[in-house]
Design a protein around this motif. Structure first.
Motif, PDB file in Angstrom:
ATOM      1  N   GLY A   1       0.824  -1.353  -0.039  1.00  0.00           N
ATOM      2  CA  GLY A   1       0.004   0.077  -0.056  1.00  0.00           C
ATOM      3  C   GLY A   1       0.765   1.139   0.006  1.00  0.00           C
ATOM      4  O   GLY A   1       0.387   2.273  -0.791  1.00  0.00           O
ATOM      5  N   THR A   2       1.870   1.274   0.779  1.00  0.00           N
ATOM      6  CA  THR A   2       2.797   2.408   0.922  1.00  0.00           C
ATOM      7  C   THR A   2       3.567   2.614  -0.410  1.00  0.00           C
ATOM      8  O   THR A   2       3.631   3.886  -1.105  1.00  0.00           O
ATOM      9  N   TYR A   3       4.062   1.640  -0.986  1.00  0.00           N
ATOM     10  CA  TYR A   3       4.607   1.704  -2.405  1.00  0.00           C
ATOM     11  C   TYR A   3       3.672   2.125  -3.562  1.00  0.00           C
ATOM     12  O   TYR A   3       4.112   2.885  -4.182  1.00  0.00           O
ATOM     13  N   LEU A   4       2.413   1.526  -3.418  1.00  0.00           N
ATOM     14  CA  LEU A   4       1.705   1.890  -4.383  1.00  0.00           C
ATOM     15  C   LEU A   4       1.239   3.572  -4.312  1.00  0.00           C
ATOM     16  O   LEU A   4       1.045   4.138  -5.613  1.00  0.00           O
TER      17      LEU A   4
ATOM     18  N   HIS B   1      -7.674  -4.747 -15.711  1.00  0.00           N
ATOM     19  CA  HIS B   1      -7.423  -3.556 -15.326  1.00  0.00           C
ATOM     20  C   HIS B   1      -6.470  -3.405 -14.251  1.00  0.00           C
ATOM     21  O   HIS B   1      -5.219  -2.901 -13.939  1.00  0.00           O
ATOM     22  N   MET B   2      -6.910  -4.050 -13.248  1.00  0.00           N
ATOM     23  CA  MET B   2      -6.065  -4.196 -11.933  1.00  0.00           C
ATOM     24  C   MET B   2      -5.042  -4.872 -12.202  1.00  0.00           C
ATOM     25  O   MET B   2      -3.770  -4.596 -11.480  1.00  0.00           O
ATOM     26  N   HIS B   3      -4.802  -6.071 -12.691  1.00  0.00           N
ATOM     27  CA  HIS B   3      -3.556  -6.727 -13.047  1.00  0.00           C
ATOM     28  C   HIS B   3      -2.581  -5.707 -13.816  1.00  0.00           C
ATOM     29  O   HIS B   3      -1.294  -6.005 -13.579  1.00  0.00           O
ATOM     30  N   VAL B   4      -3.031  -5.065 -14.922  1.00  0.00           N
ATOM     31  CA  VAL B   4      -1.928  -4.229 -15.745  1.00  0.00           C
ATOM     32  C   VAL B   4      -1.560  -3.138 -14.476  1.00  0.00           C
ATOM     33  O   VAL B   4      -0.349  -3.125 -14.709  1.00  0.00           O
ATOM     34  N   ILE B   5      -2.277  -2.599 -13.530  1.00  0.00           N
ATOM     35  CA  ILE B   5      -1.661  -1.772 -12.675  1.00  0.00           C
ATOM     36  C   ILE B   5      -0.680  -2.381 -11.743  1.00  0.00           C
ATOM     37  O   ILE B   5       0.452  -1.541 -11.437  1.00  0.00           O
ATOM     38  N   LEU B   6      -1.058  -3.484 -11.145  1.00  0.00           N
ATOM     39  CA  LEU B   6       0.062  -4.115 -10.357  1.00  0.00           C
ATOM     40  C   LEU B   6       1.243  -4.621 -11.023  1.00  0.00           C
ATOM     41  O   LEU B   6       2.267  -4.344 -10.366  1.00  0.00           O
ATOM     42  N   SER B   7       1.071  -4.953 -12.026  1.00  0.00           N
ATOM     43  CA  SER B   7       2.131  -5.469 -13.053  1.00  0.00           C
ATOM     44  C   SER B   7       3.264  -4.549 -13.279  1.00  0.00           C
ATOM     45  O   SER B   7       4.586  -4.417 -13.093  1.00  0.00           O
ATOM     46  N   SER B   8       2.711  -2.975 -13.783  1.00  0.00           N
ATOM     47  CA  SER B   8       3.498  -1.956 -14.044  1.00  0.00           C
ATOM     48  C   SER B   8       4.191  -1.499 -12.802  1.00  0.00           C
ATOM     49  O   SER B   8       5.303  -1.088 -12.778  1.00  0.00           O
TER      50      SER B   8
ATOM     51  N   LEU C   1       4.856  -2.949  -9.988  1.00  0.00           N
ATOM     52  CA  LEU C   1       5.862  -3.994  -9.607  1.00  0.00           C
ATOM     53  C   LEU C   1       7.212  -3.997 -10.480  1.00  0.00           C
ATOM     54  O   LEU C   1       8.220  -4.335  -9.939  1.00  0.00           O
ATOM     55  N   ASP C   2       6.850  -4.026 -11.734  1.00  0.00           N
ATOM     56  CA  ASP C   2       7.955  -3.828 -12.623  1.00  0.00           C
ATOM     57  C   ASP C   2       8.909  -2.675 -12.052  1.00  0.00           C
ATOM     58  O   ASP C   2      10.060  -2.871 -12.113  1.00  0.00           O
ATOM     59  N   GLN C   3       8.402  -1.643 -11.830  1.00  0.00           N
ATOM     60  CA  GLN C   3       9.285  -0.484 -11.327  1.00  0.00           C
ATOM     61  C   GLN C   3       9.986  -0.697 -10.246  1.00  0.00           C
ATOM     62  O   GLN C   3      11.099  -0.483  -9.803  1.00  0.00           O
ATOM     63  N   ALA C   4       9.241  -1.551  -9.084  1.00  0.00           N
ATOM     64  CA  ALA C   4       9.783  -1.664  -7.818  1.00  0.00           C
ATOM     65  C   ALA C   4      10.985  -2.911  -8.167  1.00  0.00           C
ATOM     66  O   ALA C   4      11.772  -2.887  -7.329  1.00  0.00           O
ATOM     67  N   VAL C   5      11.133  -3.676  -9.118  1.00  0.00           N
ATOM     68  CA  VAL C   5      12.055  -4.530  -9.592  1.00  0.00           C
ATOM     69  C   VAL C   5      13.286  -3.654 -10.065  1.00  0.00           C
ATOM     70  O   VAL C   5      14.226  -3.873  -9.632  1.00  0.00           O
ATOM     71  N   SER C   6      12.837  -2.589 -10.768  1.00  0.00           N
ATOM     72  CA  SER C   6      13.942  -1.642 -11.521  1.00  0.00           C
ATOM     73  C   SER C   6      14.602  -1.048 -10.312  1.00  0.00           C
ATOM     74  O   SER C   6      15.816  -0.883 -10.555  1.00  0.00           O
ATOM     75  N   TRP C   7      13.997  -0.802  -9.369  1.00  0.00           N
ATOM     76  CA  TRP C   7      14.649   0.110  -8.250  1.00  0.00           C
ATOM     77  C   TRP C   7      15.265  -0.786  -7.009  1.00  0.00           C
ATOM     78  O   TRP C   7      15.472  -0.254  -6.156  1.00  0.00           O
ATOM     79  N   LYS C   8      15.089  -2.110  -7.379  1.00  0.00           N
ATOM     80  CA  LYS C   8      15.740  -3.252  -6.521  1.00  0.00           C
ATOM     81  C   LYS C   8      15.252  -3.105  -5.402  1.00  0.00           C
ATOM     82  O   LYS C   8      15.855  -3.720  -4.186  1.00  0.00           O
TER      83      LYS C   8
ATOM     84  N   PRO D   1       5.893 -10.529  -8.810  1.00  0.00           N
ATOM     85  CA  PRO D   1       5.131 -11.855  -8.458  1.00  0.00           C
ATOM     86  C   PRO D   1       3.936 -11.918  -9.584  1.00  0.00           C
ATOM     87  O   PRO D   1       3.475 -12.892  -9.620  1.00  0.00           O
ATOM     88  N   VAL D   2       3.673 -10.759 -10.185  1.00  0.00           N
ATOM     89  CA  VAL D   2       2.459 -10.575 -10.898  1.00  0.00           C
ATOM     90  C   VAL D   2       2.626 -11.492 -12.337  1.00  0.00           C
ATOM     91  O   VAL D   2       1.838 -11.983 -12.843  1.00  0.00           O
ATOM     92  N   LYS D   3       4.118 -11.530 -12.750  1.00  0.00           N
ATOM     93  CA  LYS D   3       4.463 -12.200 -13.943  1.00  0.00           C
ATOM     94  C   LYS D   3       3.843 -13.489 -14.053  1.00  0.00           C
ATOM     95  O   LYS D   3       3.712 -14.188 -15.170  1.00  0.00           O
ATOM     96  N   ILE D   4       3.521 -14.094 -12.884  1.00  0.00           N
ATOM     97  CA  ILE D   4       3.297 -15.586 -13.003  1.00  0.00           C
ATOM     98  C   ILE D   4       2.010 -15.875 -12.458  1.00  0.00           C
ATOM     99  O   ILE D   4       1.599 -16.957 -11.942  1.00  0.00           O
ATOM    100  N   THR D   5       1.054 -14.745 -12.658  1.00  0.00           N
ATOM    101  CA  THR D   5      -0.364 -15.070 -12.110  1.00  0.00           C
ATOM    102  C   THR D   5      -1.106 -14.993 -13.480  1.00  0.00           C
ATOM    103  O   THR D   5      -0.479 -14.634 -14.480  1.00  0.00           O
TER     104      THR D   5
END
Length: 377
Positions: free
Chosen positions: A69-72, A136-143, A145-152, A158-162
């Motif tokens: 929640g804080t991250y989003l 639509h929610m899936h797209v928001i989560l995926s996008s 968390l992709d950024q969270a991966v980029s920022w280490k 985890p969305v990638k395998i749902t």
């Protein structure tokens, strides 16, 4: 506040790391954030700047303590808002505040699992949310968390395998030519008649119609150019450029539409002369008597009210666009031409959306072919 950067060596090559001050702890000891594994210095600098931004706003939370929640909440303001249209931002913000955070917000970011997300999709589907909405929610989560991966902040997304629910295209509700003519007859004396004509005869979107300016109408060459659209956002009514190159298109119109547009020009001229300085010149084709933009909700209310009076099937305003496309395809127009008029980026999108129409056309074509062979001498 600045970070320090360093190139590190590994067997497989070089990577970059950075270290930046993030304040003092409760004992007054300096705290630092360190991130490693960036392919380039630029990537490291971008991640570092993000942390600096969070610290300056007071929103930085160490990864081990940061919840989804804080991250989003930080991601939507610091990143998504800079990349997407305001209307899209409003949609993202609503979903984050009202759907994602209440269900998943308390989970630590680095503890979020595919099972958390998959169970969330299943629950929302069971509650009656459409497959399109869950996607639509899936797209928001995926996008995000992709950024969270980029920022280490996390090692993988985890969305990638749902698997979000599969969207099945429903047959579009449309009018026949006779029903469209009945509806248009009931609006002939109303100022919004031109909006309905444009919708049915060109397949323009509502926002494109409400944002159409006279400078975009080439009446001499019978052409309309889509250069802006009207959107209702959290910051009020705004005009935006088309969202894609395909949407920024030219649409051929017929003589009867030219006549209707010229009639509309004469009506507006009378209003301007009557109101004088009280008239607000926005150069819009579809507007109020005072020249101000018409809100989508007002257009919808009149549209549905007229449907009841006309006695035709109730459809959405957007379905006039489907009506235009369906009639054109049924009349034998090439799908690529229909795709270009609608502003689809690919003809395959048109073929997919109107697959039920294409099936009927194929059946007729097969019969025609067979009849041609049987009657040949």
């Amino acid at each position: 506040m600045k970070g320090s950067f360093k190139k590190e060596s590994k067997r497989e090559g070089h990577t970059w790391m950075f270290r930046v001050d993030i304040g003092l702890d409760e004992r007054g000891v300096r705290r630092q954030a360190t991130r490693r594994g960036f392919k380039t210095r630029k990537e490291a600098e971008e991640a570092c700047n993000q942390i600096i931004h969070q610290v300056s706003k007071g929103t930085y939370v160490e990864p081990t303590k940061c919840t989804l929640g804080t991250y989003l909440l930080d991601w939507i303001e610091s990143t998504a808002k800079q990349r997407v249209r305001l209307k899209t931002y409003d949609s993202y913000k609503y979903i984050i505040d009202n759907k994602l955070i209440p269900e998943l917000g308390n989970i630590p970011l680095d503890k979020l699992t595919p099972m958390h997300i998959q169970n969330f999709y299943a629950k929302k589907s069971a509650e009656g949310l459409s497959a399109e909405y869950v996607k639509h929610m899936h797209v928001i989560l995926s996008s995000s968390l992709d950024q969270a991966v980029s920022w280490k902040l996390i090692r993988s997304n985890p969305v990638k395998i749902t698997s979000p629910p599969k969207i099945s295209h429903k047959e579009q509700k449309t009018w026949s030519i006779e029903e469209a003519k009945i509806f248009l007859t009931h609006t002939e004396q109303h100022p919004l008649h031109i909006a309905y004509l444009l919708a049915i005869y060109t397949g323009m979107r509502m926002g494109e119609i409400l944002g159409l300016r006279w400078e975009d109408c080439d009446l001499e060459n019978k052409m309309i150019r889509i250069r802006q659209g009207l959107s209702c956002t959290s910051e009020g009514t705004i005009f935006e450029d088309p969202k894609s190159k395909a949407s920024r298109r030219a649409i051929a119109i017929t003589e009867n539409i030219v006549d209707a547009l010229e009639k509309r020009q004469r009506e507006q001229k009378r209003n301007k002369n009557w109101l004088g300085q009280a008239y607000k010149e926005n150069n819009l084709v579809v507007c109020t008597k005072k020249g101000t933009p018409i809100g989508p909700s007002n257009l919808r209310r009149h549209f549905w009210s007229t449907i009841e009076k006309a006695g035709v099937p109730r459809i959405r305003f957007h379905d006039t666009r489907h009506t235009h496309a369906t009639i054109m395809l049924t009349l034998g127009e090439h799908p690529k031409v229909v795709s270009e008029r609608l502003g689809h980026s690919k003809t395959s999108i048109t073929l997919d959306v109107y697959s039920h129409v294409m099936k009927s056309i194929q059946e007729d074509a097969a019969k025609n072919f067979s009849n041609a062979f049987q009657t040949a001498t």
